[in-house]
Design an enzyme around this catalytic site. Structure first.
Site, PDB file in Angstrom:
ATOM      1  N   ARG A 177      24.232  82.676  28.407  1.00 48.26           N
ATOM      2  CA  ARG A 177      23.138  82.782  27.435  1.00 48.26           C
ATOM      3  C   ARG A 177      22.694  84.235  27.377  1.00 48.26           C
ATOM      4  O   ARG A 177      23.148  85.065  28.155  1.00 48.26           O
ATOM      5  CB  ARG A 177      21.969  81.859  27.732  1.00 48.26           C
ATOM      6  CG  ARG A 177      21.676  81.424  29.110  1.00 48.26           C
ATOM      7  CD  ARG A 177      21.263  82.515  30.075  1.00 48.26           C
ATOM      8  NE  ARG A 177      20.115  83.289  29.592  1.00 48.26           N
ATOM      9  CZ  ARG A 177      19.786  84.483  30.022  1.00 48.26           C
ATOM     10  NH1 ARG A 177      20.509  85.096  30.946  1.00 48.26           N
ATOM     11  NH2 ARG A 177      18.742  85.115  29.546  1.00 48.26           N
ATOM     12  N   GLY A 178      21.809  84.513  26.424  1.00 45.76           N
ATOM     13  CA  GLY A 178      21.435  85.900  26.174  1.00 45.76           C
ATOM     14  C   GLY A 178      22.203  86.367  24.952  1.00 45.76           C
ATOM     15  O   GLY A 178      23.426  86.216  24.877  1.00 45.76           O
ATOM     16  N   ALA A 179      21.481  86.923  23.990  1.00 44.43           N
ATOM     17  CA  ALA A 179      22.119  87.223  22.708  1.00 44.43           C
ATOM     18  C   ALA A 179      23.367  88.095  22.841  1.00 44.43           C
ATOM     19  O   ALA A 179      24.422  87.746  22.281  1.00 44.43           O
ATOM     20  CB  ALA A 179      21.094  87.857  21.762  1.00 44.43           C
ATOM     21  N   ARG A 222      24.913  77.472  18.953  1.00 43.11           N
ATOM     22  CA  ARG A 222      23.458  77.668  19.013  1.00 43.11           C
ATOM     23  C   ARG A 222      23.049  78.445  17.764  1.00 43.11           C
ATOM     24  O   ARG A 222      23.773  79.333  17.322  1.00 43.11           O
ATOM     25  CB  ARG A 222      23.033  78.427  20.282  1.00 43.11           C
ATOM     26  CG  ARG A 222      23.203  77.561  21.528  1.00 43.11           C
ATOM     27  CD  ARG A 222      22.653  78.237  22.767  1.00 43.11           C
ATOM     28  NE  ARG A 222      21.214  78.374  22.704  1.00 43.11           N
ATOM     29  CZ  ARG A 222      20.534  79.250  23.451  1.00 43.11           C
ATOM     30  NH1 ARG A 222      21.159  80.076  24.254  1.00 43.11           N
ATOM     31  NH2 ARG A 222      19.227  79.295  23.358  1.00 43.11           N
ATOM     32  N   GLN A 272      14.386  81.051  33.353  1.00 43.21           N
ATOM     33  CA  GLN A 272      15.324  82.179  33.434  1.00 43.21           C
ATOM     34  C   GLN A 272      14.714  83.366  34.167  1.00 43.21           C
ATOM     35  O   GLN A 272      15.430  84.154  34.791  1.00 43.21           O
ATOM     36  CB  GLN A 272      15.760  82.629  32.024  1.00 43.21           C
ATOM     37  CG  GLN A 272      16.644  81.645  31.282  1.00 43.21           C
ATOM     38  CD  GLN A 272      15.855  80.724  30.387  1.00 43.21           C
ATOM     39  OE1 GLN A 272      14.657  80.496  30.601  1.00 43.21           O
ATOM     40  NE2 GLN A 272      16.495  80.173  29.372  1.00 43.21           N
ATOM     41  N   ASP A 289      16.521  87.975  20.378  1.00 44.34           N
ATOM     42  CA  ASP A 289      17.648  87.156  19.948  1.00 44.34           C
ATOM     43  C   ASP A 289      18.049  87.472  18.525  1.00 44.34           C
ATOM     44  O   ASP A 289      19.210  87.336  18.146  1.00 44.34           O
ATOM     45  CB  ASP A 289      17.329  85.677  20.126  1.00 44.34           C
ATOM     46  CG  ASP A 289      17.399  85.317  21.600  1.00 44.34           C
ATOM     47  OD1 ASP A 289      16.424  85.599  22.314  1.00 44.34           O
ATOM     48  OD2 ASP A 289      18.454  84.829  22.048  1.00 44.34           O
TER      49      ASP A 289
END
Lengths: 314, 314
Positions: free
Chosen positions: B44-46, B79, B180, B221
């Site tokens: 995860r994480g843009a 997503r 997170q 994001d």
């Protein structure tokens, strides 16, 4: 329903640390057990703490008149932020010269007054917010009968509005680290039959920004003379978001929460609780925050509605 | 350290759902396994999602050239909020006519570019904030090497400032519901040797109000053309608190996060995730929020520093 009461020579309270999984009632006869119950949040919420302080002194007086002053001192300092705890203890302590029966009668009066104050707050707040179509409210922490002996403050308003058919939905912040919203408020709202959604604390501001909320209603642990409000940490960002969105930010609290001796929020001690409540590592855990008066649309007590954002003081 | 990479014909990534208890690396050869890993936030994480989109298309091309278009479509929609995922997949897909080797080379380029962009963001942000005494920063969610292939965005700034001896302390929001901050950011800060404290999300605004923070640094994001910033839910109240306290609110993000095709934050779809992540009952779980441009002191990318609060657009 009362979360704390005097029954047959003992303080009886529901252990809120076990809710909603288990409804266990504790029967306490030792004032130091009550201090422990206060510190581990088995009983919490400013008005309920006022009752606990009062009943604790009555308990000490029923056991040993010589121990009452010392027991009152321990009760008074069991938690630092809510003025109610010390005030409830001190008020009952003042009747000590009149003997244990007078002490107990005074403690019972504190309980009755907290309960009737809550009902009055609920009515007054419902009058303020219930003028039109059913409303969508957002609240933080727990302010129902579990926090206030009976009825509730912010949730007391919800209760009365719901009786009038004027609640569309309540968003309840989960309220980390101890999850009073997810554990206690959701439990109370479900019991009332109010449509509700639990949200992460960080989601509240944007739920407000997206137009999903008509008003924010919260309780208070202490209100300074200028209208600054100390309440469960996470309240202040709700006030910022409400102000930006142009919706009311309503504080519901009994007069016993108002502390005229404290000029502003800067004079309110903020309890730093055990970091381990937040994280098993380096952490910082302030239990309360202070919302500046200019963000507080109205403070609703059992006696009056004060508008700090318009410059009114308490 | 890279959180995702191409190793011997497979995508290798650290399963972030198991951190910090366990450092388990997954070896993925099926694009649909990667879609699953993206959806359950193992990666995860843009910026890291940009790399995942790119590598996923390379993976499909290495297996079956006929399946690539369909695999890219599934990756792209795994997503909805981060533009990087779709952009990474689409960029690599555009090389499909040149064969699998060209596709893989393009995917590797995405990885290298994300890593070098992060380092450049860290340097640029450190130049912006590191002009004087060591600073006290507050951050949200996770934006380190786990979120960005390598280095980090907001945590990349912390990393470079720390190399320069200019970090006094970092407050890390725990970042509910998936923690997170408590799980990943605290893990990264401890590894870096940065003094840090994890706080409840609701505590951040008052930690700022009490003068304990010199600047807020967060990732993004998606950034709209006008400077509105979509980021992990709980970011917007930090911007409100920073503005009220008069401290900078800095957004660190690669150019790949900027979406000029989206005029304002109103056009950004906010992913509503499973309510059960928040609460085992009625709940609402928006994963992101939008911070309006007027609250964003600066957006720092690998190429430029833009000041939306002063009216600059991207």
């Amino acid at each position: 329903m009362r979360c704390i009461d005097w029954v047959d020579g003992a303080v009886v309270l529901i252990d809120q640390t076990l809710l909603p999984a288990e409804e266990r009632w504790l029967r306490i006869t030792d004032p130091d057990e009550l201090v422990d119950a206060i510190q581990r949040l088995a009983v919490r919420g400013a008005p309920a703490l006022g009752a606990a302080g009062a009943l604790g002194v009555a308990l000490a007086a029923a056991r040993d008149l010589g121990s009452v002053e010392a027991a009152a001192a321990r009760l008074r300092s069991a938690r630092p932020t809510a003025v109610n705890l010390a005030r409830g203890a001190d008020r009952v302590l003042s009747r000590l010269p009149d003997g244990p029966a007078a002490v107990l009668a005074e403690a019972r009066s504190v309980l009755e007054e907290e309960a009737s104050a809550s009902r009055a707050i609920g009515e007054r707040g419902a009058d303020l917010l219930g003028g039109g179509a059913p409303v969508r409210l957002l609240t933080h922490c727990n302010t129902g009968w579990l926090a206030t002996v009976e009825w509730g403050t912010a949730l007391g308003i919800v209760t009365v509005l719901h009786e009038r058919g004027l609640v569309e939905r309540v968003y309840a912040d989960e309220t980390r680290p101890l999850l009073q919203g997810a554990r206690l408020t959701a439990y109370e709202l479900a019991a009332l039959g109010v449509d509700h959604r639990v949200i992460a604390d960080g989601a509240a501001a944007s739920v407000i920004a997206r137009g999903l909320v008509d008003a924010v209603v919260v309780g208070a642990d202490r209100i300074a003379a200028n209208g600054d409000v100390a309440n469960k940490v996470g309240t202040y960002p709700l006030a910022l978001a409400a102000a930006r969105a142009g919706i009311p930010f309503i504080v519901a609290a009994p007069e016993s929460t108002v502390d005229p001796a404290t000029a502003t929020g800067a004079g309110i001690e903020i309890e730093a609780r055990d970091p381990a409540e937040v994280f098993a590592g380096p952490a910082y855990n302030p239990a309360f925050d202070v919302t500046p008066a200019d963000l507080v649309t109205a403070v609703v007590t059992e006696k009056r509605t004060v508008r700090p954002a318009e410059g009114e003081s308490l």
